[in-house]
Design a protein around this motif. Structure first.
Motif, PDB file in Angstrom:
ATOM      1  N   ARG A 206       0.822  -1.208   0.000  1.00  0.00           N
ATOM      2  CA  ARG A 206       0.000   0.000   0.000  1.00  0.00           C
ATOM      3  C   ARG A 206       0.859   1.262   0.000  1.00  0.00           C
ATOM      4  O   ARG A 206       0.559   2.223  -0.707  1.00  0.00           O
ATOM      5  CB  ARG A 206      -0.929  -0.021   1.210  1.00  0.00           C
ATOM      6  N   ALA A 207       1.924   1.249   0.785  1.00  0.00           N
ATOM      7  CA  ALA A 207       2.794   2.421   0.853  1.00  0.00           C
ATOM      8  C   ALA A 207       3.510   2.654  -0.473  1.00  0.00           C
ATOM      9  O   ALA A 207       3.624   3.791  -0.944  1.00  0.00           O
ATOM     10  CB  ALA A 207       3.811   2.250   1.974  1.00  0.00           C
ATOM     11  N   ALA A 211       3.456   6.143  -2.431  1.00  0.00           N
ATOM     12  CA  ALA A 211       4.698   6.914  -2.308  1.00  0.00           C
ATOM     13  C   ALA A 211       5.456   7.039  -3.624  1.00  0.00           C
ATOM     14  O   ALA A 211       6.078   8.054  -3.900  1.00  0.00           O
ATOM     15  CB  ALA A 211       5.605   6.304  -1.245  1.00  0.00           C
TER      16      ALA A 211
END
Length: 218
Positions: A206-207, A211
């Protein structure tokens, strides 16, 4: 992060290593970039040729060739010929210089046209860019969620089989953890073990999905 940097030279801005692939650009811009590449190569070739011809060793060889021709004629009882190698060298140098200057001038003109075409394409695409990015981000996040779910399901499946075999106690997420060195190999130089700095694979997915698309200048 999608790290960005300011251009240092607009001439270098258009070299192949510093620009997007052709499929991401408009046809007019791609046509100018092809011309830019051809002229840049020609200009570089002309500069190298001019530099090679400027070598003083060429003067020594040309002068010797003219002296040898004059000496051979005198020994044969023939009229001493006018020098040819030295004038030819001067002519070659002048031609190489003209070629280099012409290609540099043509390249500069193409770079100016590229600046105009690039700005025009940016102005054409920018109004819809915010919406396009939002849609792309939403789609990537959905795909990331699907991948995270798939990883979670597989971890739970393996944990269930381990429990059935009596090799490990069962937990809801199967105790799935990812060591930092798995996705940042450079951390290995700090002698981190596979048990150091653990995090959930779902959190990593998810990051990364969000990002990676965040721009930051360096």
């Amino acid at each position: 992060m999608r790290y960005t940097r300011k251009p240092t030279s607009l001439r270098d801005w258009y070299v192949s290593r510093s620009r997007p692939p052709a499929e991401l650009l408009g046809a007019d811009l791609v046509k100018l970039l092809d011309e830019h590449d051809r002229l840049r190569e020609a200009a570089n070739d002309a500069r190298r040729r001019a530099a090679d011809l400027a070598d003083p060793a060429n003067d020594t060889r040309a002068e010797k060739a003219d002296r040898d021709a004059a000496t051979a004629a005198a020994r044969a009882g023939k009229p001493v010929p006018a020098p040819t190698a030295v004038p030819q060298l001067a002519e070659d140098r002048a031609a190489a210089q003209r070629e280099a200057e012409a290609n540099n001038a043509a390249l500069a003109r193409v770079v100016a046209e590229l600046n105009t075409a690039r700005r025009a394409e940016a102005e054409k695409r920018w109004p819809a860019e915010s919406e396009r990015r939002a849609k792309a981000q939403a789609n990537i996040e959905k795909l990331a969620e699907k991948l995270a779910e798939a990883v979670t399901d597989e971890v739970r499946e393996q944990a269930a089989v381990d429990w059935l075999r009596g090799t490990a106690a069962y937990s809801r997420l199967g105790n799935a953890q990812v060591p930092a060195v798995a996705f940042i190999p450079a951390l290995a130089s700090y002698k981190l073990s596979p048990r150091d700095v653990l995090t959930s694979p779902v959190a990593v997915i998810r990051a990364a999905a969000t990002a990676a698309l965040t721009a930051e200048e360096f």
